[in-house]
Structures are given as structure tokens and as C-alpha cells.
Design a protein around this motif. Structure first.
Motif, PDB file in Angstrom:
ATOM      1  N   ASP A 155       8.299  -2.672   8.853  1.00 48.59           N
ATOM      2  CA  ASP A 155       7.631  -3.116   7.626  1.00 48.59           C
ATOM      3  C   ASP A 155       8.286  -4.401   7.153  1.00 48.59           C
ATOM      4  OD1 ASP A 155       5.664  -1.086   7.092  1.00 48.59           O
ATOM      5  OD2 ASP A 155       7.318   0.278   6.622  1.00 48.59           O
TER       6      ASP A 155
ATOM      7  N   ASN B 156       8.020   0.415  14.403  1.00 47.65           N
ATOM      8  CA  ASN B 156       7.067  -0.119  13.434  1.00 47.65           C
ATOM      9  C   ASN B 156       7.907  -0.734  12.319  1.00 47.65           C
ATOM     10  OD1 ASN B 156       5.067  -0.519  11.500  1.00 47.65           O
ATOM     11  ND2 ASN B 156       5.035   1.639  10.888  1.00 47.65           N
TER      12      ASN B 156
ATOM     13  N   TRP C  78      -2.232  11.262   5.243  1.00 43.27           N
ATOM     14  CA  TRP C  78      -1.067  11.663   6.047  1.00 43.27           C
ATOM     15  C   TRP C  78      -0.080  12.479   5.228  1.00 43.27           C
ATOM     16  CZ3 TRP C  78       3.889  10.235   4.722  1.00 43.27           C
ATOM     17  CH2 TRP C  78       4.011   9.210   3.781  1.00 43.27           C
TER      18      TRP C  78
ATOM     19  N   LYS D   3      12.716   5.862   2.006  1.00 40.68           N
ATOM     20  CA  LYS D   3      11.488   5.608   2.777  1.00 40.68           C
ATOM     21  C   LYS D   3      11.433   6.421   4.063  1.00 40.68           C
ATOM     22  CE  LYS D   3       7.751   2.886   3.379  1.00 40.68           C
ATOM     23  NZ  LYS D   3       7.133   3.577   4.483  1.00 40.68           N
TER      24      LYS D   3
ATOM     25  N   TRP E 240      -6.255   5.736  12.149  1.00 40.52           N
ATOM     26  CA  TRP E 240      -4.865   5.293  12.381  1.00 40.52           C
ATOM     27  C   TRP E 240      -3.955   6.469  12.681  1.00 40.52           C
ATOM     28  CZ3 TRP E 240      -0.447   6.617   9.706  1.00 40.52           C
ATOM     29  CH2 TRP E 240      -0.594   7.171   8.435  1.00 40.52           C
TER      30      TRP E 240
ATOM     31  N   GLN F 185       2.714  -7.195   2.061  1.00 39.88           N
ATOM     32  CA  GLN F 185       3.231  -6.304   3.097  1.00 39.88           C
ATOM     33  C   GLN F 185       2.379  -6.499   4.352  1.00 39.88           C
ATOM     34  OE1 GLN F 185       2.955  -2.244   1.900  1.00 39.88           O
ATOM     35  NE2 GLN F 185       3.511  -1.513   3.927  1.00 39.88           N
TER      36      GLN F 185
ATOM     37  N   HIS G  11      10.789   1.631  11.256  1.00 44.38           N
ATOM     38  CA  HIS G  11      10.290   3.001  11.357  1.00 44.38           C
ATOM     39  C   HIS G  11      10.154   3.362  12.832  1.00 44.38           C
ATOM     40  CE1 HIS G  11       9.294   4.503   7.401  1.00 44.38           C
ATOM     41  NE2 HIS G  11       8.569   3.457   7.076  1.00 44.38           N
TER      42      HIS G  11
ATOM     43  N   LYS H  62       2.512  -6.981   8.736  1.00 48.49           N
ATOM     44  CA  LYS H  62       3.397  -6.625   9.840  1.00 48.49           C
ATOM     45  C   LYS H  62       3.052  -7.364  11.122  1.00 48.49           C
ATOM     46  CE  LYS H  62       2.509  -2.234   9.589  1.00 48.49           C
ATOM     47  NZ  LYS H  62       2.583  -0.776   9.670  1.00 48.49           N
TER      48      LYS H  62
ATOM     49  N   GLY I 269      -3.223   4.961   3.358  1.00 44.93           N
ATOM     50  CA  GLY I 269      -2.166   5.030   4.365  1.00 44.93           C
ATOM     51  C   GLY I 269      -2.442   4.075   5.518  1.00 44.93           C
ATOM     52  N   GLY I 270      -1.340   3.571   6.111  1.00 39.63           N
ATOM     53  CA  GLY I 270      -1.456   2.724   7.297  1.00 39.63           C
ATOM     54  C   GLY I 270      -2.043   1.349   7.017  1.00 39.63           C
TER      55      GLY I 270
ATOM     56  N   TRP J   3       8.040   7.701   7.906  1.00 41.54           N
ATOM     57  CA  TRP J   3       7.684   7.660   6.488  1.00 41.54           C
ATOM     58  C   TRP J   3       7.447   9.100   6.009  1.00 41.54           C
ATOM     59  CZ3 TRP J   3       5.396   4.819  10.344  1.00 41.54           C
ATOM     60  CH2 TRP J   3       4.194   5.266  10.852  1.00 41.54           C
TER      61      TRP J   3
ATOM     62  N   TYR K  30       0.836  -1.213   0.000  1.00 37.99           N
ATOM     63  CA  TYR K  30       0.000   0.000   0.000  1.00 37.99           C
ATOM     64  C   TYR K  30       0.864   1.254   0.000  1.00 37.99           C
ATOM     65  CZ  TYR K  30       0.619  -0.844   5.077  1.00 37.99           C
ATOM     66  OH  TYR K  30       1.135  -1.112   6.331  1.00 37.99           O
ATOM     67  N   TRP K  31       2.008   1.144  -0.667  1.00 41.79           N
ATOM     68  CA  TRP K  31       2.928   2.284  -0.696  1.00 41.79           C
ATOM     69  C   TRP K  31       2.711   3.108  -1.951  1.00 41.79           C
ATOM     70  CZ3 TRP K  31       7.362  -1.346   1.129  1.00 41.79           C
ATOM     71  CH2 TRP K  31       7.356  -1.394   2.523  1.00 41.79           C
TER      72      TRP K  31
ATOM     73  N   HIS L 261       0.458   0.657  14.722  1.00 46.85           N
ATOM     74  CA  HIS L 261       0.921   0.063  13.461  1.00 46.85           C
ATOM     75  C   HIS L 261       1.090  -1.450  13.531  1.00 46.85           C
ATOM     76  CE1 HIS L 261       1.096   3.838  11.362  1.00 46.85           C
ATOM     77  NE2 HIS L 261       1.306   4.317  12.578  1.00 46.85           N
TER      78      HIS L 261
ATOM     79  N   GLU M 133       7.021   6.850  -0.579  1.00 49.07           N
ATOM     80  CA  GLU M 133       6.849   5.391  -0.514  1.00 49.07           C
ATOM     81  C   GLU M 133       7.112   4.755  -1.879  1.00 49.07           C
ATOM     82  OE1 GLU M 133       3.386   5.021   2.935  1.00 49.07           O
ATOM     83  OE2 GLU M 133       2.797   5.274   0.856  1.00 49.07           O
TER      84      GLU M 133
END
Ligand code: GAL
Length: 419
Positions: free
Chosen positions: A296, A294, A243, A334, A185, A84, A137, A86, A61-62, A263, A29-30, A374, A35
Motif C-alpha cells: 500500500d 501487496n 471481506w 493494519k 477481487w 492511495q 501485505h 498501488k 474493499g480492494g 488486512w 478506501y480504508w 492487488h 483499516e
């Protein structure tokens, strides 16, 4: 059979250029400028090896709706090669038996010697690596438009008292104080940094990682809400809720501050700005030396009934992600720091170098804590209840005592709900 193929491919991949071009589908989702620039590094490395990158993009985002989309694809028996995912979500997919065993590649590339335990543990299910980390992050950052503060003769605040004084002056001069989007978020991200700041790492651990009810419903949580509600007065919500739209306000001088993970630095970099000259990265007041992390990562899915070339492409993806060149260039774009701690940080910028120093120091001082906003601290279900409650209290603030009690109940409820 698949394991044999994987072993052969790993050995071949290390010794020779890859011969069979394959497709590798990657869910992510970048999509912001920073990103996308970061992810391009991986796309280029993969295509330089002759493979085809296939984007499976879920904007937002998020993480947005990425998990729902992933579920539907996995249940149809057509998972992407990598997604992706986490923190504790990785464990969920691994427990269900959908993730690939990466131990052969991990041994070849000596992951255990390159990743700090706090990162490696998240990537493993039991003793088995099932995901590969791209970065670390930090969420407790305050991003500052330096020229604006210089013009107003204000220095970057280190305490909340200094923050309030600066905020008055910034608003009086006609600027937005804190840029923030009206999304759950983002509120959760702001809130967790205040929780760490006001309560300290032990309280954070007890309340947001261990979910100890007496820590959640406490005078400390009341003090956290007191500060959180005060801060909301310094935010002007408008129709720009992403964001990165809010990072842009700090970049173009419309707003003085954003409290956001690094980010955001990817956006400053993408706009051609330099830390310390054009903008500042300082720990959120009261969190110097503390670090909310956080990480990734890409979880690697088992692919069934596919060409060998697709397995080779999937292996190439994993190997490239852990390569030093990827970890360097990706993270420079990033805004994060490498997941590997065996690399020189000499050609990283000042923010990244101080982030790495704080990461290592916080880890030694018990001040390194996982981000609840996150997905690193708790289950997806608790996280969802946390998001909803913080969003509700952001829209409709109440007394700190009532807020503390509501949050404790929401988290307790989240612990009992099975989803
Ligand atoms: C986080 C993610 C970051 C960044 C951010 C905004 O959850 O870990 O990599 O992309 O969301 O989308």
C-alpha cells in the motif's frame, strides 16, 4: 518555484515544528474497523503537527471505485494531495506528469537505505520517488479459528489433502469451511494463492507477471483450476459479501477459515484477539516460505495554485508516513509489516514477525512475487480482464482445460486492449 518551496519546507520541517497549518486531502478506501484504526494513527500524527486532515473516502474493499473518482478529480485540475494508489498505477499517473518529485524528502530521510529495492522500485518513476509506501501485505495467508479447530481436534492444514480432510469434518460439525464474499477481487485473491501453491513461484512469474501464453494455457494452470474448483465447494456464499464481514465469521466461530491478505489480521486485532491463542495465521497450503506481496502506498500529486501551507502539510504527510513511529503503530493495526526493513520487529505480534522473516527469506530465494489481484503484478487493464474471467469461472465452473484456455485468452486480450 514549487521545488524551492518544497526544499525550504523539508528543511524547516526537519529542524522546527511546522508553523503554517495547512489542509491535506487524502483519498483512501480504508473503512473497515482495522483499516480505520490504522489510518487514525496518521490522522493523529498530522493533526498533532497542526495540520488538518481532509478525508476523501471511497468505500469498497480492494479499491472499489476509487480510481474512477480520482480520475475525475485530477481531470478537473483538483487532485487530492495524496491518493492511495498501488503498483503499476503509480507509473501511469507519473507518466502523465501528475505526481510530485519526492527526491528531496527521500534524501533527507534516507529512503534508499530504509526500503528494500522491491518496495523502492514501485515508488519510483525512473529515478524519482513519486509515492510513499506504508506497508507490505502478504496475500497467501490462511486465517484459522483456533478454538473451533481445537474442539474438532484438527490441526491447521499444511497440504490440500489435509485441508480436504479438515473441511469434511468442519462441515459435518455444522460450520462454514471457508468464509468468502462473492466479489471479483476476493475470488482473484483466492485464485492467485492457489496459482502460487500449485504452480510455484516460477510458474506464477511466467503466467501472472510476464503473461507467457504457454505458461497460462498449460497443464499447470489446469491443475490450478482443478484445485480452485474443488475449493469452491467449501465456500458457502451468502448475503455477506464484504471481506471484513467474512473475517468476522472466522472471528465469531461461524466459519473455520478465510484465505485473505493480512488486512484480515487488522480485524482480529480490532476485535481484541491474540494470534496463536484465539486464531492462527498460516501460509496457504503449499506456500510456506513463499510470499505474494501487496504494497500500500500514497502517490503524491502536484498541487497548483495552492497556499504554501498546503505544500507544507503535504510534506508533513510524506515525512510522517516514513517515520518509524508511524510505520510501527500503523502496521500493528493494519495487519501488515513495515515497508522499512531497518526497524526492530520485537514489539510486533507472531504473525507479523513470521511475515517479515518470510518476506526477507522469499526475497533471497526468488519466492517473493507481486500480487496480481492487488495491482502489483500487471497493468490495470490486464488485472480487470483477470478479475472478470475468474469471477465468471467462479460463478460457472467448467473443465480445468477449458478454464485454462479461457484465462489465457482473457489475459492475452487484456494485453492488447488500450484503456
Ligand atoms: C487491498 C489493500 C489493503 C486492504 C484490502 C481490503 O487492496 O491493499 O490495504 O485495504 O484491499 O480493502
Amino acid at each position: 518555484m514549487r521545488t524551492l518551496l518544497r526544499q525550504a519546507a523539508v528543511i524547516a520541517g526537519l529542524a522546527l515544528p511546522v508553523v503554517h497549518a495547512g489542509e491535506v486531502e487524502v483519498l483512501h478506501y480504508w473503512t473497515s474497523g482495522g483499516e480505520a484504526a490504522a489510518l487514525d494513527v496518521l490522522k493523529q500524527q498530522i493533526s498533532a503537527e497542526g495540520h488538518q486532515w481532509q478525508d476523501f473516502v471511497i468505500a469498497g474493499g480492494g479499491g472499489g471505485n476509487a480510481m474512477a473518482e480520482l480520475q475525475s478529480r485530477v481531470l478537473k485540475g483538483r487532485p487530492p494531495a495524496a491518493a492511495q494508489i498501488k503498483g503499476l498505477d503509480i507509473q501511469r499517473w507519473a507518466r502523465l506528469g501528475f505526481l510530485e518529485d519526492l527526491n528531496n524528502i527521500a534524501e533527507q530521510q534516507q529512503w534508499d537505505n530504509k526500503l528494500p529495492p522491491v518496495v523502492a522500485d514501485v515508488m519510483k518513476h525512473g529515478d524519482q520517488y513519486v509515492a510513499v509506501p506504508v506497508n507490505v501485505h502478504r496475500t497467501n495467508w490462511l486465517w484459522v479459528n483456533k478454538p473451533l479447530l481445537d474442539r474438532l481436534n484438527i490441526s491447521a492444514p499444511q497440504t490440500w489433502e489435509e485441508f480436504d480432510v479438515a473441511a469434511e469434518a468442519i462441515r459435518a460439525a455444522g460450520y462454514q469451511v471457508i468464509a468468502q464474499g462473492d466479489q471479483p477481487w476476493q475470488h482473484a485473491t483466492l485464485f492467485e494463492t492457489i496459482a502460487l501453491s500449485i504452480g510455484g513461484p516460477e510458474y506464477y512469474q511466467a503466467a501472472y507477471v510476464d503473461h507467457d501464453f504457454s505458461a497460462l494455457k498449460s497443464s499447470t494452470t489446469e491443475a490450478v483450476f482443478e484445485r480452485y474448483f474443488k475449493l469452491l465447494n467449501w465456500i458457502t456464499f451468502d448475503d455477506q459479501n464484504e471481506w471484513n464481514e467474512n473475517t468476522a465469521k472466522v472471528i465469531n466461530g461461524e466459519a473455520a477459515f478465510q484465505i485473505m491478505g493480512d488486512w484480515a489480521k487488522g480485524e482480529f486485532k480490532n476485535a481484541g484477539l491474540t494470534p496463536r491463542e484465539d486464531y492462527l495465521c498460516v501460509p496457504v497450503p503449499g506456500t510456506a516460505g513463499q510470499f505474494l506481496f501487496n504494497i500500500d502506498s500514497f502517490a503524491i500529486f502536484q498541487l497548483r495554485d495552492v497556499e504554501n501551507s498546503q505544500i507544507e502539510a503535504q510534506n508533513a504527510l510524506v515525512q510522517n508516513i516514513m517515520s518509524e513511529s508511524f510505520q510501527r503503530t500503523f502496521n500493528q493495526n493494519k495487519g501488515s509489516i513495515p515497508a522499512r526493513t531497518d526497524m526492530s520487529m520485537a514489539d510486533f505480534d507472531a504473525c507479523a514477525r513470521s511475515s517479515m522473516n518470510d518476506f526477507l527469506a522469499a526475497s533471497a530465494n526468488n519466492a517473493l512475487k507481486p500480487s496480481i489481484a492487488h495491482g502489483l503484478a500487471t497493468t490495470g487493464t490486464v488485472q480487470q480482464y483477470f478479475y472478470e474471467k475468474i469471477a465468471e469461472l467462479t460463478a460457472t465452473p467448467t473443465t480445468p482445460a477449458d478454464a485454462s484456455s479461457q484465462l489465457a485468452k482473457a489475459i492475452r486480450y487484456g494485453l492488447y486492449v488500450i484503456k
